[in-house]
Motif scaffolding. Structure first.
Motif, PDB file in Angstrom:
ATOM      1  N   GLU A  17       0.830  -1.205   0.000  1.00 47.40           N
ATOM      2  CA  GLU A  17       0.000   0.000   0.000  1.00 47.40           C
ATOM      3  C   GLU A  17       0.864   1.254   0.000  1.00 47.40           C
ATOM      4  O   GLU A  17       0.580   2.214  -0.721  1.00 47.40           O
ATOM      5  N   GLU A  20       2.455   1.644  -3.464  1.00 45.42           N
ATOM      6  CA  GLU A  20       1.474   2.092  -4.446  1.00 45.42           C
ATOM      7  C   GLU A  20       1.211   3.584  -4.314  1.00 45.42           C
ATOM      8  O   GLU A  20       1.038   4.281  -5.307  1.00 45.42           O
ATOM      9  N   GLU A  21       1.181   4.061  -3.078  1.00 45.35           N
ATOM     10  CA  GLU A  21       0.924   5.478  -2.836  1.00 45.35           C
ATOM     11  C   GLU A  21       2.122   6.349  -3.212  1.00 45.35           C
ATOM     12  O   GLU A  21       1.957   7.444  -3.748  1.00 45.35           O
TER      13      GLU A  21
END
Length: 97
Positions: A17, A20-21
């Motif tokens: 996560e 991805e950010e």
């Protein structure tokens, strides 16, 4: 460069996560998988885990054009504004001021 090659460094310390950010994966895919680009990503990964001095010392040894390319690569890769802001404040202090 594919995801596995891109994260084969200190980026393994981040969750999927977080990765991805932080990164523009379309830009990651555009990176050639060669020693030069892997080194640039390695320096970025070191910086992102808090090891600032070692990558900056290595980058200082490069000529001006190569230093510029390192930072251009980082700019292209980072999409998270907070990550970019912290990184480039450090770059400005270390290389400009």
């Amino acid at each position: 460069m594919n995801h596995k090659e891109f994260t084969a460094n200190h980026l393994i310390n981040f969750s999927e996560e977080q990765l991805e950010e932080m990164f523009d994966w379309d830009e990651v895919k555009k990176l050639p998988n060669d020693n030069v680009e892997r080194q640039r990503v390695e320096w970025l990964s070191q910086f992102l885990i808090g090891n600032v001095s070692e990558p900056f010392e290595d980058i200082k040894k490069l000529d001006k054009a190569e230093r510029r390319k390192v930072f251009e690569t980082w700019i292209d890769l980072i999409q998270d504004i907070d990550t970019a802001r912290g990184l480039f404040k450090s770059v400005l202090v270390e290389f400009i001021m």
